[in-house]
Design a protein around this motif. Structure first.
Motif, PDB file in Angstrom:
ATOM      1  N   LYS A  77       0.833  -1.191   0.000  1.00  0.00           N
ATOM      2  CA  LYS A  77       0.000   0.000   0.000  1.00  0.00           C
ATOM      3  C   LYS A  77       0.871   1.245   0.000  1.00  0.00           C
ATOM      4  O   LYS A  77       1.119   1.881   1.029  1.00  0.00           O
ATOM      5  N   ARG A  78       1.365   1.593  -1.194  1.00  0.00           N
ATOM      6  CA  ARG A  78       2.253   2.743  -1.306  1.00  0.00           C
ATOM      7  C   ARG A  78       1.796   3.625  -2.455  1.00  0.00           C
ATOM      8  O   ARG A  78       1.104   3.190  -3.358  1.00  0.00           O
ATOM      9  N   SER A 420       0.175   0.989  -5.906  1.00  0.00           N
ATOM     10  CA  SER A 420      -0.412   0.469  -4.663  1.00  0.00           C
ATOM     11  C   SER A 420      -0.399  -1.055  -4.636  1.00  0.00           C
ATOM     12  O   SER A 420      -0.495  -1.665  -3.569  1.00  0.00           O
TER      13      SER A 420
END
Length: 462
Positions: A77-78, A420
């Motif tokens: 989750k980036r 993501s």
């Protein structure tokens, strides 16, 4: 004393971990020996197991000692980040060594995007199913969703480009030129034909030839296994290529020892067609022979198994190439066999063209095929392959590939990118041009070494 013992244990553990990592990396560079009577995964090749026409080049195998560490990292989750290099990374033209016309690279013009093609082509490649339903249940399904989710484990510096974009073609020619590669072997389907995931691309050939000529590059043709390919329509297609493109200054011809300058055609999956059919086209006595005609050429067959050598002789081919960038996958792609193959070719006056590649990873479209992943090891895998090729004293060396992104064999510039859901592989800690620069270094080395050994059948390109 307890603190000293604890520190000693930590240092010892780190040292063991370092030694283990080094051993695994070295093991990756050269697979264990195996009996090549039945090459790894050979039962998955055409005529034995059904597969897509071109993208099924490398398949699941029984090899258990391959490093498959190059896999995408999912569900991170980036925030999406794409890193672009500065223009200063481009080499200066005046600093480059001369082009090496004995170094060829396989080139693909099948990519598309909405701006130039109305839709994404190939970047949205389907995830291919395994033939065992039990394995399929554990793998992702469907198609990729560009521009952030593409059918590749790497991400191109040019983004999800279209092969129809003249600026992209020019950039590709400039990159090939910067690597001191003299010839690109263009993946080719006849007019109106295409691979399962693409559209017809023969109309791009004139632009590719023009852009190649601007950089003094030559173009040869890598004829794909189009539908119903046989000896008769091959005659018509060879005639078409030579009639339409043969007078272009970028059209590649190879000068033989006899002094004839002939076109060269790589024939992918040549072994699918029976030798008797090829002989109709490629031997002097064939009913529609091209020999000693205006359409005579050098035809290079793909060698997979050792036994294919004799089929190639019977067929009337002029040489062999090995294509696959996966050391140990087939008899032909295994470095340890190249010396024997060169001796065979010398004995029967054939051209030997080993194929080298920077690595291999196709898990973005074949998630079940981790056994055939070959880690790049920051370029060491590539240099090992190039070194092995030079030791065989080949007539020509081919590179798999400039831009086959689905199988992770590209030397085209790639950049770091994360979304993501995915972290793409890249060439860190090196620049996006790392594999072009390695190619340039080895091109110069090959050019110098080639002048030191005699080749019975060849003399310089025209």
């Amino acid at each position: 004393m307890a603190k000293f013992r604890r520190r000693t244990c930590i240092i010892l553990s780190l040292f063991i971990l370092f030694i283990f990592s080094v051993m695994m990396g070295l093991k990756m560079l050269r697979p264990n020996k195996a009996a090549f009577g039945v090459p790894f995964g050979l039962d998955l090749l055409p005529e034995v197991h059904q597969r897509p026409p071109h993208l099924g080049k490398i398949f699941d195998s029984q090899m258990s000692d391959k490093i498959n560490s190059e896999t995408n990292i999912k569900n991170l989750k980036r925030v999406e980040i794409t890193v672009k290099p500065s223009k200063a990374s481009e080499p200066y033209v005046e600093d480059l060594p001369p082009l090496n016309y004995y170094l060829h690279v396989f080139y693909y013009s099948w990519y598309g995007n909405p701006q130039f093609d109305g839709k994404y082509i190939h970047w949205n490649h389907s995830v291919l199913k395994h033939w065992d339903p039990r394995i399929n249940k554990n793998n992702p399904q469907g198609k990729h969703n560009p521009p952030d989710d593409i059918g590749s484990s790497f991400y191109p510096e040019l983004g999800t480009y279209s092969s129809r974009d003249p600026a992209v073609i020019e950039t590709h020619m400039k990159q090939i030129y910067s690597a001191s590669i003299g010839v690109l072997a263009l993946s080719w389907y006849p007019p109106g034909s295409h691979d399962e995931n693409g559209i017809p691309t023969d109309d791009l050939v004139p632009t590719i030839l023009d852009k190649a000529h601007k950089y003094n590059l030559k173009v040869t043709f890598h004829i794909e296994p189009y539908s119903n390919r046989d000896d008769q329509n091959m005659y018509e297609n060879v005639k078409y290529i030579i009639d339409k493109y043969g007078n272009h200054p970028a059209f590649y011809r190879y000068k033989t020892k006899s002094g004839n300058s002939l076109p060269m055609f790589y024939i992918y999956d040549s072994y699918i067609t029976k030798p008797e059919q090829w002989a109709n086209l490629l031997t002097i006595s064939g009913p529609w022979s091209i020999r000693n005609s205006p359409y005579d050429a050098l035809f290079i067959a793909l060698l997979v198994e050792d036994k294919h050598k004799y089929d190639i002789l019977q067929s009337g081919f002029n040489g062999i190439y090995t294509y696959f960038a996966t050391n140990g996958f087939t008899y032909g792609s295994s470095y340890e066999n190249w010396g024997r193959l060169k001796l065979f070719c010398d004995h029967f006056q054939l051209i030997f063209i080993p194929s080298v590649g920077p690595g291999y990873i196709d898990t973005s479209i074949r998630p079940w095929n981790t056994q055939n992943t070959r880690n790049r090891v920051n370029g060491k895998y590539y240099e090992t392959a190039l070194s092995a090729a030079l030791q065989a004293h080949p007539s020509v060396i081919s590179i798999t590939s400039f831009n086959e992104w689905h199988e992770g064999t590209q030397i085209e510039k790639a950049v770091p990118k994360r979304t993501s859901n995915t972290v793409y592989l890249d060439y860190w800690p090196h620049k996006p041009s790392h594999y072009l620069e390695l190619t340039r270094k080895w091109s110069e080395k090959y050019s110098k070494e080639r002048t030191t050994y005699a080749l019975e059948n060849q003399s310089p390109v025209s």
